[in-house]
Motif scaffolding. Structure first.
Motif, PDB file in Angstrom:
ATOM      1  N   SER A  39       0.838  -1.192   0.000  1.00 49.50           N
ATOM      2  CA  SER A  39       0.000   0.000   0.000  1.00 49.50           C
ATOM      3  C   SER A  39       0.873   1.240   0.000  1.00 49.50           C
ATOM      4  O   SER A  39       2.098   1.159   0.068  1.00 49.50           O
ATOM      5  N   GLU A 128      -9.692   2.339  11.529  1.00 45.30           N
ATOM      6  CA  GLU A 128      -9.942   2.984  10.240  1.00 45.30           C
ATOM      7  C   GLU A 128      -8.685   3.060   9.374  1.00 45.30           C
ATOM      8  O   GLU A 128      -8.743   2.844   8.168  1.00 45.30           O
ATOM      9  N   PHE A 129      -7.530   3.365   9.983  1.00 40.39           N
ATOM     10  CA  PHE A 129      -6.305   3.454   9.179  1.00 40.39           C
ATOM     11  C   PHE A 129      -5.968   2.100   8.570  1.00 40.39           C
ATOM     12  O   PHE A 129      -5.509   2.021   7.430  1.00 40.39           O
ATOM     13  N   LYS A 131      -8.119  -0.314   7.763  1.00 40.58           N
ATOM     14  CA  LYS A 131      -9.074  -0.578   6.677  1.00 40.58           C
ATOM     15  C   LYS A 131      -8.652   0.160   5.411  1.00 40.58           C
ATOM     16  O   LYS A 131      -8.710  -0.393   4.311  1.00 40.58           O
ATOM     17  N   LYS A 132      -8.215   1.406   5.575  1.00 41.46           N
ATOM     18  CA  LYS A 132      -7.777   2.202   4.412  1.00 41.46           C
ATOM     19  C   LYS A 132      -6.567   1.540   3.732  1.00 41.46           C
ATOM     20  O   LYS A 132      -6.535   1.407   2.506  1.00 41.46           O
ATOM     21  N   SER A 136      -6.303  -0.594  -0.117  1.00 40.64           N
ATOM     22  CA  SER A 136      -5.447  -0.034  -1.164  1.00 40.64           C
ATOM     23  C   SER A 136      -4.462  -1.037  -1.784  1.00 40.64           C
ATOM     24  O   SER A 136      -3.746  -0.676  -2.709  1.00 40.64           O
TER      25      SER A 136
END
Length: 137
Positions: A39, A128-129, A131-132, A136
């Motif tokens: 990522s 959340e970080f 998941k992001k 990617s």
């Protein structure tokens, strides 16, 4: 010998964080398996503990021949050799760290032991970080 597609999340918030991530990636490629995807790098505030040190984070996808527990042992060895002194599984809390390497997915496997849970539920469902980064790659 069969190879397994594994997703890892790496984080560092001590020292030169980006250099720590780069060194960990090199060590993973040398000792664990072939890097087949990664990522972008993102910087985040610590989660589940208080610190003034910002994290550098990245997700990797690798191919490895190692079983989940053997893979965990190899990754923990890299962490210790890079200077990680405490393991949150043992201390039951989070702290600043030179490097953190988590196994998030191991193919389509569901696996649970005292030392390892696959998929890594906090990264997949709560952070959340994470998941992001996972979306990617």
């Amino acid at each position: 010998m069969s190879h397994h597609l594994v997703t890892l999340l790496l984080g560092s918030n001590l020292g030169k964080q980006k250099d720590n991530i780069d060194l960990a990636i090199s060590r993973i490629e040398e000792e664990v398996g072939e890097l087949v995807g990664q990522s972008e790098i993102i910087y985040t505030k610590p989660v589940e503990f208080v610190s003034n040190n910002i994290f550098c984070n990245i997700a990797l996808r690798i191919k490895t021949q190692f079983s989940p527990i053997k893979l965990l042992n190899l990754l923990k060895k890299i962490e210790v050799e890079m200077g990680r002194t405490d393991d949150s599984l043992i201390t039951k809390g989070y702290a600043d760290r030179v490097i953190d390497i988590d196994i998030v997915f191991y193919g389509n496997m569901n696996f649970s032991s005292l030392r390892l849970e696959i998929p890594h539920s906090k990264h997949v469902y709560e952070r959340e970080f994470s998941k992001k980064l996972l979306l990617s790659i």
